[in-house]
Motif scaffolding. Structure first.
Motif, PDB file in Angstrom:
ATOM      1  N   LYS A 175      19.703 -95.684  55.510  1.00  0.00           N
ATOM      2  CA  LYS A 175      21.055 -95.201  55.179  1.00  0.00           C
ATOM      3  C   LYS A 175      21.984 -95.433  56.346  1.00  0.00           C
ATOM      4  CE  LYS A 175      21.557 -90.560  56.938  1.00  0.00           C
ATOM      5  NZ  LYS A 175      22.271 -89.331  56.859  1.00  0.00           N
ATOM      6  N   TYR A 211      25.227 -82.581  53.236  1.00  0.00           N
ATOM      7  CA  TYR A 211      24.699 -82.456  54.595  1.00  0.00           C
ATOM      8  C   TYR A 211      25.449 -81.335  55.301  1.00  0.00           C
ATOM      9  CZ  TYR A 211      22.688 -83.962  59.028  1.00  0.00           C
ATOM     10  OH  TYR A 211      22.000 -83.996  60.210  1.00  0.00           O
ATOM     11  N   HIS A 260      28.034 -88.713  52.359  1.00  0.00           N
ATOM     12  CA  HIS A 260      26.811 -88.967  51.614  1.00  0.00           C
ATOM     13  C   HIS A 260      26.273 -87.697  50.972  1.00  0.00           C
ATOM     14  CE1 HIS A 260      27.024 -92.793  53.756  1.00  0.00           C
ATOM     15  NE2 HIS A 260      26.248 -93.246  52.795  1.00  0.00           N
ATOM     16  N   GLU A 261      24.975 -87.703  50.718  1.00  0.00           N
ATOM     17  CA  GLU A 261      24.352 -86.530  50.111  1.00  0.00           C
ATOM     18  C   GLU A 261      24.711 -85.277  50.906  1.00  0.00           C
ATOM     19  OE1 GLU A 261      22.691 -89.212  51.050  1.00  0.00           O
ATOM     20  OE2 GLU A 261      22.030 -90.157  49.174  1.00  0.00           O
ATOM     21  N   ALA A 303      18.929 -82.607  47.440  1.00  0.00           N
ATOM     22  CA  ALA A 303      20.140 -83.439  47.457  1.00  0.00           C
ATOM     23  C   ALA A 303      19.789 -84.902  47.714  1.00  0.00           C
ATOM     24  CB  ALA A 303      21.113 -82.932  48.526  1.00  0.00           C
ATOM     25  N   LEU A 304      18.813 -85.114  48.609  1.00  0.00           N
ATOM     26  CA  LEU A 304      18.401 -86.492  48.887  1.00  0.00           C
ATOM     27  C   LEU A 304      17.688 -87.086  47.674  1.00  0.00           C
ATOM     28  CD1 LEU A 304      17.099 -86.104  52.552  1.00  0.00           C
ATOM     29  CD2 LEU A 304      18.935 -87.617  51.793  1.00  0.00           C
ATOM     30  N   TYR A 305      16.803 -86.278  47.041  1.00  0.00           N
ATOM     31  CA  TYR A 305      15.992 -86.793  45.944  1.00  0.00           C
ATOM     32  C   TYR A 305      16.845 -87.128  44.726  1.00  0.00           C
ATOM     33  CZ  TYR A 305      11.942 -87.371  42.949  1.00  0.00           C
ATOM     34  OH  TYR A 305      11.002 -87.900  42.102  1.00  0.00           O
ATOM     35  N   TRP A 306      17.703 -86.175  44.357  1.00  0.00           N
ATOM     36  CA  TRP A 306      18.519 -86.378  43.156  1.00  0.00           C
ATOM     37  C   TRP A 306      19.917 -86.921  43.474  1.00  0.00           C
ATOM     38  CZ3 TRP A 306      15.364 -81.717  42.723  1.00  0.00           C
ATOM     39  CH2 TRP A 306      14.331 -81.853  41.786  1.00  0.00           C
ATOM     40  N   ARG A 307      20.107 -87.298  44.744  1.00  0.00           N
ATOM     41  CA  ARG A 307      21.390 -87.857  45.169  1.00  0.00           C
ATOM     42  C   ARG A 307      22.580 -86.955  44.831  1.00  0.00           C
ATOM     43  NH1 ARG A 307      21.062 -92.823  47.037  1.00  0.00           N
ATOM     44  NH2 ARG A 307      19.116 -93.933  46.742  1.00  0.00           N
ATOM     45  N   TRP A 308      22.400 -85.664  45.099  1.00  0.00           N
ATOM     46  CA  TRP A 308      23.525 -84.747  44.924  1.00  0.00           C
ATOM     47  C   TRP A 308      24.562 -85.036  45.993  1.00  0.00           C
ATOM     48  CZ3 TRP A 308      20.411 -79.522  44.902  1.00  0.00           C
ATOM     49  CH2 TRP A 308      19.716 -79.419  43.689  1.00  0.00           C
ATOM     50  N   SER A 309      25.792 -85.123  45.596  1.00  0.00           N
ATOM     51  CA  SER A 309      26.831 -85.181  46.616  1.00  0.00           C
ATOM     52  C   SER A 309      28.076 -84.471  46.111  1.00  0.00           C
ATOM     53  CB  SER A 309      27.129 -86.622  47.017  1.00  0.00           C
ATOM     54  OG  SER A 309      27.510 -87.343  45.874  1.00  0.00           O
ATOM     55  N   ASP A 323      34.295 -86.793  51.156  1.00  0.00           N
ATOM     56  CA  ASP A 323      34.053 -85.758  50.153  1.00  0.00           C
ATOM     57  C   ASP A 323      34.912 -84.533  50.486  1.00  0.00           C
ATOM     58  OD1 ASP A 323      32.712 -84.125  52.042  1.00  0.00           O
ATOM     59  OD2 ASP A 323      30.787 -84.996  51.543  1.00  0.00           O
TER      60      ASP A 323
END
Lengths: 205, 205, 205
Positions: free
Chosen positions: C205, B148, B145-146, B187-193, A27
């Motif tokens: 994950k 972090y 990933h999401e 971010a984890l819940y809605w898979r924001w990345s 990313d």
């Protein structure tokens, strides 16, 4: 002059880091971090090994912004990069030489012995790329393609020899760059590379 | 309060290191070492980069035992870990925030400039995981990933801003944790990345 | 005596680095660099972690030449290495023990606590190999095969125990080498290894 070339060099190295990160689908945050590490990682490892604190870039925050920006900009212009391939290789070669000379000077000022001075130059020149490759999961390219690490070694030896002979710094820089660029570009053009060592044991752990 | 969260954090990070080692079928010695490096590696790299000797964990041997034990314990409870998945992600998020704030404070006390202070926070937060991934042969997940690493950056910026405004430390900590946990869990819940950079050259070395 | 064994040890470690580089088809420059890092990387990381500057090898340039030469020589004799397999494993085991004891002594002289002293011994013993494996893209073998890292730990504990009991240094060295060689060679002969941790999540994950 060396400072200007150094700035061009960290930009070029940052871009090479961003391209490697892009090949791993990182990313944009990762692209920025890898750009930073590729550009400034070699100097960082040199400073730590030599006990040269504070580490250089911590005293020049502008280098942080510059390398991260170069990485992010690369995302935008990556599609045009193949048009700039030759320019990029030229900047990268200039960077390698500038890094090497700067690294030698840092160790010289700390009065390390000659072997360590040469290694400080090479570490500054090539370890950013090694860190980039380790983080992007590939075997370091500096040990596998056209003469690269060896250019760093030869430039360090020439620069230190001229330095020891009392040649003026400006002339020494010009000679070292002319010599280093010639070898590196010739190596790219004629695909000069060192012999490789192929070891394929069947019974070795 | 920060110390308690820090201890929970190094346990959670140690466990994440052990799981990564288990995926590579390392022996129990390797599991302990990777747990230790994942938990304390970020702070170690921060201390070395800042010239902050002695490195923190060398003055707190209990942290060595704690992280290695957390790694070994993980071997026993790994089969139940999927039941604890959400708890684990929560502890990991708290650890990320605690590490970030502690890292900022170390650099602040050494009177580094703001850019280095932010980087010290982020390095403390994310480099343990980067070392874990390099040793376990994967491309660092923090860059893929999401959100972090970005949570670490945003928490560092908020914490330093509130700090500069003279907000009381306790309130600053509560605000920074509330903010950081909200973003990370969202971010984890809605898979924001973050957008990724995909670079697939055909002619690039 | 320890110095002679140390010199044999860095040669053996340099050779193991060269063989790993050969398996990745590195060029001769890469072979030299990996040999150097494998042989002297563990002590370098120990010195940096302990804040023990200048780093040891910077004060002994002959070690640089020695390890790089050992690496290059390995290219020539690699085809005969399988005849020397057992000798090589013996030298490697002696090196592991010598590195461990030297590492413990460095940390003892800096008056670190016992846990850090043991870790300094182990880091000196095993981190050269870990760096080699990371640069050559494999999961560190020290965490996966016959007892290796554990031998380093046990030797460190025995050496420090005898040291604390006031046993004479020479006798302590002989006892530690006898003990360490016995365990390591027995582990190789009977294929002793630690249990491994196998973690294969489907939802993690």
């Amino acid at each position: 002059m060396l400072t200007y070339i150094y700035i061009i060099a960290i930009i070029a190295e940052g871009m090479s880091g961003a391209l490697a990160a892009g090949r791993r689908n990182m990313d944009i945050f990762g692209v920025g971090v890898i750009a930073f590490i590729t550009a400034l990682g070699g100097g960082t490892i040199r400073d730590i090994l030599l006990g040269n604190f504070p580490v250089s870039w911590t005293q020049h925050p502008s280098y942080i912004y510059l390398t991260v920006s170069a990485g992010l900009l690369t995302i935008v212009i990556a599609r045009f990069m193949h048009h700039l391939h030759k320019l990029f290789l030229l900047l990268d070669a200039m960077g390698l030489i500038a890094f090497t000379i700067i690294g030698c000077n840092v160790a010289l000022n700390l009065e390390y012995n000659l072997a360590v001075v040469v290694m400080a130059g090479m570490i500054t020149g090539i370890f950013g790329g090694i860190l980039r490759d380790v983080l992007c999961q590939r075997v370091p390219v500096v040990f596998r393609h056209e003469l690269y690490a060896s250019v760093s070694l030869l430039v360090a030896l020439l620069y230190l020899q001229l330095n020891a002979m009392g040649i003026e710094e400006d002339i020494n820089l010009i000679a070292s760059f002319a010599f280093g660029l010639t070898i590196r570009l010739a190596a790219l053009y004629w695909r000069w590379s060192l012999p490789t060592f192929r070891y394929e044991p069947n019974r070795w752990k």
